[in-house]
Design a protein around this motif. Sequence first.
Motif, short mmCIF file in Angstrom:
data_model
loop_
_atom_site.label_atom_id
_atom_site.label_comp_id
_atom_site.label_asym_id
_atom_site.label_seq_id
_atom_site.Cartn_x
_atom_site.Cartn_y
_atom_site.Cartn_z
N GLY A 85 -14.42 13.82 18.21
CA GLY A 85 -13.44 14.52 17.18
C GLY A 85 -14.03 15.54 16.36
N GLY A 86 -15.20 15.53 16.37
CA GLY A 86 -15.82 16.61 15.28
C GLY A 86 -15.11 16.62 13.87
N ARG A 87 -15.60 17.60 13.11
CA ARG A 87 -15.13 17.41 11.70
C ARG A 87 -13.89 18.75 11.38
NH1 ARG A 87 -14.84 14.34 7.38
NH2 ARG A 87 -14.92 15.42 5.49
N GLN A 88 -12.85 17.97 11.36
CA GLN A 88 -11.61 18.92 11.37
C GLN A 88 -11.23 19.17 9.86
OE1 GLN A 88 -10.87 20.07 14.12
NE2 GLN A 88 -12.05 19.15 15.18
N PRO A 89 -10.72 20.32 9.54
CA PRO A 89 -10.52 20.83 8.29
C PRO A 89 -9.08 20.19 7.88
CG PRO A 89 -9.77 22.53 9.65
CD PRO A 89 -10.63 21.51 10.44
N ILE A 90 -8.78 19.90 6.62
CA ILE A 90 -7.57 19.27 6.12
C ILE A 90 -7.44 19.84 4.51
CG2 ILE A 90 -8.55 17.20 5.17
CD1 ILE A 90 -5.04 17.75 6.72
N GLY A 91 -6.27 19.94 4.13
CA GLY A 91 -5.99 20.11 2.63
C GLY A 91 -6.50 19.20 1.55
N SER A 92 -6.00 18.05 1.72
CA SER A 92 -6.29 16.99 0.97
C SER A 92 -6.19 15.71 1.66
CB SER A 92 -5.84 16.82 -0.49
OG SER A 92 -4.40 16.45 -0.11
N VAL A 93 -6.94 14.54 1.29
CA VAL A 93 -6.82 13.19 1.74
C VAL A 93 -6.79 12.13 0.69
CG1 VAL A 93 -7.52 11.26 3.29
CG2 VAL A 93 -8.07 13.89 3.86
N ARG A 94 -5.66 11.34 0.67
CA ARG A 94 -5.91 10.10 -0.02
C ARG A 94 -5.55 8.80 0.16
NH1 ARG A 94 -1.08 9.12 -2.98
NH2 ARG A 94 0.73 10.60 -2.65
N SER A 95 -6.08 7.84 -0.32
CA SER A 95 -5.34 6.41 -0.01
C SER A 95 -4.37 6.17 -0.53
CB SER A 95 -6.67 5.31 -0.31
OG SER A 95 -7.86 5.84 0.30
N VAL A 96 -3.27 5.06 0.17
CA VAL A 96 -2.09 4.94 -0.22
C VAL A 96 -1.76 3.37 0.00
CG1 VAL A 96 0.35 5.25 0.22
CG2 VAL A 96 -1.08 7.20 0.26
N ASP A 97 -1.27 2.80 -0.84
CA ASP A 97 -0.87 1.49 -0.54
C ASP A 97 0.69 1.53 -0.08
OD1 ASP A 97 0.19 -1.19 -0.51
OD2 ASP A 97 -0.77 -1.78 -2.67
N ALA A 98 0.79 1.23 1.16
CA ALA A 98 2.10 1.47 1.49
C ALA A 98 2.88 -0.11 1.52
CB ALA A 98 2.28 1.89 3.11
N GLY A 99 3.19 -0.41 0.48
CA GLY A 99 3.93 -1.67 0.33
C GLY A 99 2.90 -2.99 0.65
N GLY A 100 1.55 -2.89 0.35
CA GLY A 100 0.82 -3.97 0.69
C GLY A 100 0.09 -3.72 2.02
N VAL A 101 0.35 -2.47 2.90
CA VAL A 101 -0.36 -2.27 3.91
C VAL A 101 -1.26 -0.94 3.80
CG1 VAL A 101 -0.22 -1.47 6.52
CG2 VAL A 101 1.67 -3.01 5.37
N PRO A 102 -2.43 -1.12 3.66
CA PRO A 102 -3.52 -0.03 3.54
C PRO A 102 -3.02 1.47 4.53
CG PRO A 102 -4.66 -1.87 3.96
CD PRO A 102 -3.44 -2.32 4.40
N ALA A 103 -2.92 2.50 3.74
CA ALA A 103 -2.83 3.52 4.33
C ALA A 103 -3.48 4.65 4.04
CB ALA A 103 -1.26 3.96 4.59
N ARG A 104 -3.64 5.90 4.59
CA ARG A 104 -4.29 7.18 4.37
C ARG A 104 -3.36 8.36 4.44
NH1 ARG A 104 -9.98 7.58 6.86
NH2 ARG A 104 -10.62 5.79 5.44
N LEU A 105 -3.07 9.23 3.47
CA LEU A 105 -2.23 10.39 3.62
C LEU A 105 -3.11 11.60 3.64
CD1 LEU A 105 0.63 11.34 3.45
CD2 LEU A 105 0.26 11.79 0.79
N TYR A 106 -2.64 12.42 4.58
CA TYR A 106 -3.32 13.63 4.97
C TYR A 106 -2.48 14.91 4.74
CZ TYR A 106 -6.53 10.66 7.80
OH TYR A 106 -7.36 9.82 7.97
N VAL A 107 -2.65 15.66 3.93
CA VAL A 107 -1.83 16.85 3.43
C VAL A 107 -2.60 18.04 3.94
CG1 VAL A 107 -0.62 18.10 1.41
CG2 VAL A 107 -1.09 15.63 1.29
#
Length: 353
Positions: free
Chosen positions: A89-111
């Motif tokens: 995969g390599g190291r890919q750029p992204i604006g921001s990343v944050r953890s999210v609790d999607a109604g009790g299901v762990p998730a991660r948001l990439y902007v």
Amino acid sequence: MLPHLPDRMPGLADVTVPLKSAALRGLLALPRPALRAFAGDPVVIDEQTLDLEVQAALRMMALSREPAVGAGPIDVARARVTANARVAGGRQPIGSVRSVDAGGVPARLYVPRQDSDALLVWFHGGGWVIGELDTYESVCRVLAEKAGVRVLSVDYRLAPEHTFPAANDDCLAAYRWVVEHAAELGADPSRLAVGGDSAGGNLAADVALQAAAEGLPLAFQLLVYPATDGTGSSRSRTLFREGFFLTGVLLDRAVASYTPAPEQQLHPRFNLLAAEVPAGVAPAYICTAGFDPLRDEGEAYADKLADAGVEVELERFSGQIHGFVNWTGAGRSGPAAVARLAEVLKAGLAPRG
């Protein structure tokens, strides 16, 4: 099948992720004549030719005596698949990343750096048994950046600890939460998509069917070599059972882990080829890989949706194997295929006039 391989490439299986990644990138950067000399004679099956870079990578894995994907104890297999995803995969750029609790299901948001209010809810692959947020870090970053959409990656429960329909229920619960909390995610409810690869494609397709049945907004579905046939009876399951990364033995293990009871394997939320297609199912893009045991069932599901009146685009990457979506940082053909997915996603979530 693949050409005969020498006995061993000493020590390669034990080197670190950065060294493996450098070795893979170096191999795939070779001129085509040198790469062909390493890979061996072309592999042609079912009137398809295996991509040269893919063939060279498979040979490299064989020489290094890499264990088959998903093989061994579950905890070891999970750690290994995430490490291997980092290699390719390599190291890919992204604006921001944050953890999210999607109604009790762990998730991660990439902007993405060039932000928008379109959002893809992504369900990772791994046979319902392996895979996690980190395994698909590079994939989500590339889709977000190249498509210019936000990506929410969902960390649903895995088998064998949690059997059917745990993963399906988590993914549907997460999507319902997304619809209710779109504003918190910076998303427009009219520009939501679901997507996933392999088992994740199965889960995304199920969410799309359930969303239509419940009247939830959904603009697009991105299904990457989805598993759709609980009977496992397709021709490609036999044709590509050995030698092309995902083996029949490991696929059988995955199915048995998530759906241990025969009736579960035939349930329409798992066996999507038996599912009813309600009115209003979101337009779908379905892609398959030519040398993938799941090829035929993915294409059969595209036909099923089309027959039900759903807008469908089907594309086969004829030289690729199962797992190509994780190849975002090595070679040319893998990243080009993922860039194509991002292009399709961007178009599928474009603002409607």
